[in-house]
Design a protein around this motif. Structure first.
Motif, mmCIF file in Angstrom:
data_model
loop_
_atom_site.group_PDB
_atom_site.id
_atom_site.type_symbol
_atom_site.label_atom_id
_atom_site.label_comp_id
_atom_site.label_asym_id
_atom_site.label_seq_id
_atom_site.Cartn_x
_atom_site.Cartn_y
_atom_site.Cartn_z
ATOM 1 N N VAL A 103 0.859 -1.191 0.000
ATOM 2 C CA VAL A 103 0.000 0.000 0.000
ATOM 3 C C VAL A 103 0.887 1.231 0.000
ATOM 4 O O VAL A 103 1.895 1.285 0.711
ATOM 5 C CB VAL A 103 -0.967 -0.016 1.218
ATOM 6 C CG1 VAL A 103 -0.203 -0.091 2.527
ATOM 7 C CG2 VAL A 103 -1.890 1.194 1.208
ATOM 8 N N ARG A 104 0.543 2.206 -0.812
ATOM 9 C CA ARG A 104 1.299 3.451 -0.835
ATOM 10 C C ARG A 104 1.067 4.203 0.465
ATOM 11 O O ARG A 104 -0.006 4.112 1.074
ATOM 12 C CB ARG A 104 0.866 4.336 -2.008
ATOM 13 C CG ARG A 104 0.710 3.619 -3.331
ATOM 14 C CD ARG A 104 1.957 2.954 -3.820
ATOM 15 N NE ARG A 104 2.988 3.891 -4.218
ATOM 16 C CZ ARG A 104 4.146 3.541 -4.759
ATOM 17 N NH1 ARG A 104 4.427 2.249 -4.942
ATOM 18 N NH2 ARG A 104 5.029 4.434 -5.109
ATOM 19 N N GLN A 132 5.820 -1.034 0.957
ATOM 20 C CA GLN A 132 5.786 -0.239 -0.261
ATOM 21 C C GLN A 132 6.625 -0.974 -1.298
ATOM 22 O O GLN A 132 7.827 -1.146 -1.124
ATOM 23 C CB GLN A 132 6.318 1.171 -0.028
ATOM 24 C CG GLN A 132 6.163 2.053 -1.252
ATOM 25 C CD GLN A 132 6.158 3.526 -0.922
ATOM 26 O OE1 GLN A 132 5.512 3.956 0.019
ATOM 27 N NE2 GLN A 132 6.881 4.309 -1.693
ATOM 28 N N ARG A 135 6.057 -0.630 -8.329
ATOM 29 C CA ARG A 135 4.964 -1.047 -9.205
ATOM 30 C C ARG A 135 5.444 -2.000 -10.292
ATOM 31 O O ARG A 135 4.671 -2.822 -10.785
ATOM 32 C CB ARG A 135 4.293 0.188 -9.813
ATOM 33 C CG ARG A 135 3.422 0.927 -8.797
ATOM 34 C CD ARG A 135 3.008 2.289 -9.263
ATOM 35 N NE ARG A 135 2.059 2.902 -8.325
ATOM 36 C CZ ARG A 135 1.813 4.196 -8.247
ATOM 37 N NH1 ARG A 135 2.460 5.032 -9.037
ATOM 38 N NH2 ARG A 135 0.940 4.665 -7.371
ATOM 39 N N LEU A 138 5.181 -5.502 -8.759
ATOM 40 C CA LEU A 138 3.917 -5.882 -8.131
ATOM 41 C C LEU A 138 3.385 -7.209 -8.657
ATOM 42 O O LEU A 138 2.968 -8.082 -7.875
ATOM 43 C CB LEU A 138 2.884 -4.774 -8.346
ATOM 44 C CG LEU A 138 1.700 -4.734 -7.386
ATOM 45 C CD1 LEU A 138 2.169 -4.620 -5.939
ATOM 46 C CD2 LEU A 138 0.787 -3.563 -7.727
ATOM 47 N N ALA A 150 -2.654 -5.907 -2.831
ATOM 48 C CA ALA A 150 -2.085 -4.566 -2.958
ATOM 49 C C ALA A 150 -3.218 -3.566 -3.130
ATOM 50 O O ALA A 150 -4.283 -3.895 -3.662
ATOM 51 C CB ALA A 150 -1.131 -4.496 -4.150
ATOM 52 N N ASP A 152 -3.748 0.328 -4.698
ATOM 53 C CA ASP A 152 -3.070 1.374 -5.455
ATOM 54 C C ASP A 152 -4.073 1.989 -6.430
ATOM 55 O O ASP A 152 -5.233 1.556 -6.502
ATOM 56 C CB ASP A 152 -1.872 0.793 -6.216
ATOM 57 C CG ASP A 152 -0.751 1.811 -6.415
ATOM 58 O OD1 ASP A 152 -1.072 3.010 -6.563
ATOM 59 O OD2 ASP A 152 0.418 1.409 -6.407
ATOM 60 N N LEU A 155 -3.655 0.595 -12.432
ATOM 61 C CA LEU A 155 -2.355 0.289 -13.011
ATOM 62 C C LEU A 155 -2.511 -0.630 -14.227
ATOM 63 O O LEU A 155 -3.432 -1.460 -14.263
ATOM 64 C CB LEU A 155 -1.450 -0.404 -11.975
ATOM 65 C CG LEU A 155 -1.145 0.379 -10.694
ATOM 66 C CD1 LEU A 155 -0.392 -0.501 -9.711
ATOM 67 C CD2 LEU A 155 -0.345 1.640 -11.014
ATOM 68 N N ARG A 163 -8.437 -7.238 -10.148
ATOM 69 C CA ARG A 163 -8.611 -5.926 -9.529
ATOM 70 C C ARG A 163 -10.082 -5.671 -9.223
ATOM 71 O O ARG A 163 -10.975 -6.217 -9.885
ATOM 72 C CB ARG A 163 -8.070 -4.817 -10.436
ATOM 73 C CG ARG A 163 -8.779 -4.711 -11.778
ATOM 74 C CD ARG A 163 -8.237 -3.569 -12.614
ATOM 75 N NE ARG A 163 -6.822 -3.683 -12.881
ATOM 76 C CZ ARG A 163 -6.306 -4.364 -13.889
ATOM 77 N NH1 ARG A 163 -7.105 -5.034 -14.710
ATOM 78 N NH2 ARG A 163 -5.009 -4.424 -14.070
ATOM 79 N N VAL A 274 -9.209 4.223 -6.339
ATOM 80 C CA VAL A 274 -8.316 3.307 -5.636
ATOM 81 C C VAL A 274 -8.787 1.876 -5.902
ATOM 82 O O VAL A 274 -9.983 1.587 -5.846
ATOM 83 C CB VAL A 274 -8.319 3.586 -4.118
ATOM 84 C CG1 VAL A 274 -7.429 2.587 -3.382
ATOM 85 C CG2 VAL A 274 -7.852 5.014 -3.853
#
Length: 303
Positions: A103-104, A132, A135, A138, A150, A152, A155, A163, A274
């Motif tokens: 996670v950012r 962190q 990417r 990932l 994850a 983010d 992406l 996702r 997100v």
């Protein structure tokens, strides 16, 4: 060589040495003696006719061959783990599972309080590690199982990485109370461009999303400070006339002790969506499914 003649435990040792960079730490991780790890490594060296690791000081550095096969080895080991865990029922109340979540830092403050409250209530012996991760790495980390999930922005990842959208967020502007250019709660684009700004980024250079949008209109803002963290930026805002553009959800968390004004950005910007990411090989893994449900509930509650 036929697979039946290979001890698959050797590949667990290979992954452990690669991950730990040390025979000593690999032995502690696997609860084996150092001679046992060294013996397994020697067998692997004979199997591949390659040293696999070379000692450089206190670190075991992987050879090019090891680097070329490690992702495949991790995927295979993860496949075995998923097969075993999928055959068993996941009981959160008794689980001692350790989950890893990429996670950012921008999102960490939003998701962690609710997520840990949910995990602590349902799985009191489970633990969570947030990391962190680059990417670019990932996909391989999710495939190998070194990451369970994850969080983010959207992406460009392959179909093997699943996702689901978690939430959307807006962009806002923070200025100190009593800022000489802000007479009312509304902020005009002309005033925004007249201000001096803080850009918050972990990168050394490059524009922010708002700068990209401004450039499309032939406009540019003046960056007076570039820093790494929003907390530090919020503190600077409270003591200067600099303005800070940032996600609304995080702004309402980090700004609580500074009491800066939070204003609407006078610029049309797409929503900061997100997403939750996981690999296809854990689609039906009971533990991973449970974790994803906890993350989704935490993000919805933080909304």
């Amino acid at each position: 060589m036929h697979l039946s003649k290979v001890d698959l435990n050797l590949f667990i040792v290979l992954e452990a040495i690669y991950a730990e960079g040390s025979i000593t730490r690999a032995s502690l991780k696997m609860n084996l003696t150092q001679p046992a790890i060294s013996h397994a490594l020697n067998r692997l060296r004979q199997l591949f006719d390659d040293p696999l690791f070379e000692r450089q000081g206190h670190v075991m550095t992987p050879t090019p061959l090891t680097r070329s096969i490690i992702d495949q080895v991790r995927r295979a080991l993860r496949g075995f783990e998923v097969t075993l865990s999928g055959a068993a029922h996941f009981d959160p109340a008794s689980s001692e599972r350790s989950f890893s979540l990429a996670v950012r830092d921008v999102l960490e403050a939003s998701v962690l309080p609710g997520l840990m409250a949910g995990i602590s209530a349902a799985a009191p012996s489970a633990t969570l590690n947030t990391l962190q991760v680059s990417r670019r790495e990932l996909e391989s980390e999710l495939a190998a199982g070194t990451l369970d999930a994850a969080i983010d922005v959207l992406l460009p990842l392959p179909n093997e990485v699943r996702r689901a959208q978690l939430a959307g967020d807006q962009t806002v502007v923070l200025v100190r109370r009593g800022h000489p250019l802000v007479k009312r709660r509304a902020l005009t684009l002309d005033t925004y461009l007249e201000m001096e700004h803080i850009q918050t980024s972990s990168r050394r250079r490059g524009p922010g999303l708002e700068d990209v949008e401004l450039s499309r209109q032939g406009l540019q803002r003046k960056i007076r400070l570039r820093c790494q963290h929003y907390f530090a930026a919020c503190r600077v805002v409270s003591q200067t006339d600099l303005a800070l553009t940032m996600p609304d959800r995080l702004a309402r968390i980090v700004n609580q002790q500074f009491n800066n004004q939070i204003l609407a950005l006078p610029l049309a910007m797409p929503s900061l969506d997100v997403y939750l990411y996981w690999h296809a090989n854990v689609d039906n893994d009971p533990a991973n499914t449970w974790l994803r449900a906890q993350i989704t509930a935490a993000m919805q509650a933080a909304g």
